[in-house]
Design an enzyme around this catalytic site. Structure first.
Site, PDB file in Angstrom:
ATOM      1  N   GLU C  63      -7.546  -5.930  10.493  1.00 17.87           N
ATOM      2  CA  GLU C  63      -7.838  -6.241  11.888  1.00 17.87           C
ATOM      3  C   GLU C  63      -7.531  -7.713  12.188  1.00 17.87           C
ATOM      4  O   GLU C  63      -6.909  -8.029  13.209  1.00 17.87           O
ATOM      5  CB  GLU C  63      -9.318  -5.937  12.159  1.00 17.87           C
ATOM      6  CG  GLU C  63      -9.703  -5.878  13.608  1.00 17.87           C
ATOM      7  CD  GLU C  63      -9.180  -4.646  14.325  1.00 17.87           C
ATOM      8  OE1 GLU C  63      -8.823  -3.649  13.660  1.00 17.87           O
ATOM      9  OE2 GLU C  63      -9.094  -4.695  15.560  1.00 17.87           O
ATOM     10  N   PHE C  90      -8.414   4.517   1.670  1.00 19.33           N
ATOM     11  CA  PHE C  90      -8.716   3.829   0.417  1.00 19.33           C
ATOM     12  C   PHE C  90      -8.101   4.602  -0.737  1.00 19.33           C
ATOM     13  O   PHE C  90      -8.368   5.791  -0.905  1.00 19.33           O
ATOM     14  CB  PHE C  90     -10.228   3.710   0.237  1.00 19.33           C
ATOM     15  CG  PHE C  90     -10.900   3.165   1.468  1.00 19.33           C
ATOM     16  CD1 PHE C  90     -10.656   1.857   1.873  1.00 19.33           C
ATOM     17  CD2 PHE C  90     -11.718   3.950   2.255  1.00 19.33           C
ATOM     18  CE1 PHE C  90     -11.240   1.346   3.028  1.00 19.33           C
ATOM     19  CE2 PHE C  90     -12.309   3.460   3.406  1.00 19.33           C
ATOM     20  CZ  PHE C  90     -12.069   2.160   3.793  1.00 19.33           C
ATOM     21  N   ARG C  92      -7.343   3.070  -4.209  1.00 18.81           N
ATOM     22  CA  ARG C  92      -7.616   2.653  -5.583  1.00 18.81           C
ATOM     23  C   ARG C  92      -8.697   1.586  -5.561  1.00 18.81           C
ATOM     24  O   ARG C  92      -8.565   0.581  -4.863  1.00 18.81           O
ATOM     25  CB  ARG C  92      -6.331   2.070  -6.165  1.00 18.81           C
ATOM     26  CG  ARG C  92      -6.465   1.403  -7.506  1.00 18.81           C
ATOM     27  CD  ARG C  92      -5.185   0.715  -7.910  1.00 18.81           C
ATOM     28  NE  ARG C  92      -4.166   1.650  -8.301  1.00 18.81           N
ATOM     29  CZ  ARG C  92      -4.034   2.156  -9.533  1.00 18.81           C
ATOM     30  NH1 ARG C  92      -4.857   1.774 -10.483  1.00 18.81           N
ATOM     31  NH2 ARG C  92      -3.090   3.019  -9.799  1.00 18.81           N
TER      32      ARG C  92
END
Lengths: 141, 141, 141, 141
Positions: C63, C90, C92
């Protein structure tokens, strides 16, 4: 009834009589600025090759429903509504019956609207969920 | 050619000959564990009522392509692939020609795969982009 | 260097010297209309309670980076940029080292920009991926 | 109270006492398998450089809350919960007061849970909304 809000309105004849909504058998039943309802029968044309409802069918119905509700709500002010993003999560495979979509508007801003669309099967179980973001812009011309 | 990887493989006859892929005229052209290619002609069956490509058409093609590529890559290990989520952003309206989809695998984990699918029009301009998350699970039975 | 593009520019002093970027140790290193680079060290302030990088750290860095790049690109035309949505996957878990973020702009329209931000660990492995949609609007006042 | 469910439980001491939740002043107030509540004060550490709440603060709080609720619900069965994706939409800028997050679980499957997290400001107005998908897996070891 098919795309009621649009086909019932003489001043906005849809230029595409055999649109994707019709190709997939979508029914758009209710619309307002806060809520919309649609449904489709689970036939081969909305199934993926292994027999369950295609993920794209949920995404497409959510897009149709949110677009239709938003458009009907903003057109009186000379605006149009365009899909900006569509995020669909798949929770439960469905292989027969009717899928019902219920849309709730969670944000109706000046330039963007957000809808949450929940899908349920014949037994009322949630099978998918979509967040649709619509951009609202002045009508061209 | 239609759903080449599936229809060409005698041991996995698709139980749904008239699936959504066929209803919308989707062509799935190439698949591997890293990349896939598909396309569809812009005809009324993929348009929304006002004449541009329906947002659900992009979402559906991305879902088909990512599912097909993942499934072909994991089935040899006794696994199946199921769509978990589909996030499509719409960038440019398209009203005619052919839309081409190119999928890249950005994550191929033990239990989930992620694909980025970019859509372009006849002039090579990006018109939409989808992230598909596939769940990989042991085949039932 | 911290928020270089902003702090280096006398005419836009950031009113929030101890912003979230600073609280989390984010470094914003490069920006252009096409690409941005940032990074953060994996310290407790970006970890969740069990020791891996908090999912919100990736979302926040994406962001920051997309906002900064877009803002610097559109401010010359009297516009501002506001985050509209942030979708982070997500891939890893990371528990130490430095996380690097690279942002690519995939759409720079009149009213919205889209960025794909990929995160990698010290060994260059992808650990997360974010799509950020920015709304571009005329600056108030 | 800070991360009550975790810090109150002697058998799972959090290895990261100064985690991101603490760095940003997050309070996690209630958790169950169906619903969770959290909040944070609007201070500089959750603001972006121009003074409004950073988009990453919403994403991070949603991630914390959904992770905490899911983990507490599944740990009794020897499972852990890991964030898989986080989709946050920003609706209204907030520059002061307290932001409250309310999470509802909309899917609790064997391998994935889905949460909808709505954020409101001091006057009860929705300012952001997040869908978090959690992966549920057997605890390692």
């Amino acid at each position: 009834m098919y795309l009621a809000g649009v086909t019932d309105t003489p001043e906005t004849p849809p230029p595409v009589p055999d649109s994707m909504e019709r190709a997939l058998g979508f029914e758009l039943l209710e619309h307002s600025a806060e809520r919309g309802v649609g449904r489709f029968a689970v036939e081969d044309r909305v199934r993926q090759p292994f027999g369950i409802v295609h993920g794209g069918a949920y995404a497409a119905m959510a897009e149709s429903l949110a677009s239709w509700c938003t458009y009907q709500a903003v057109r009186g002010d000379g605006n149009v509504a365009m899909g900006q993003s569509n995020f669909t999560s798949f929770m439960r495979p469905v292989s027969e019956g009717v899928v019902t979509a219920e849309a709730r508007c969670t944000h109706s801003g000046r330039t963007s609207w957000v809808w949450e669309v929940d899908f349920s099967d014949d037994r009322g179980r949630r099978c998918a969920s979509t967040r649709v973001t619509m951009a609202v812009r002045p009508a061209p011309g």
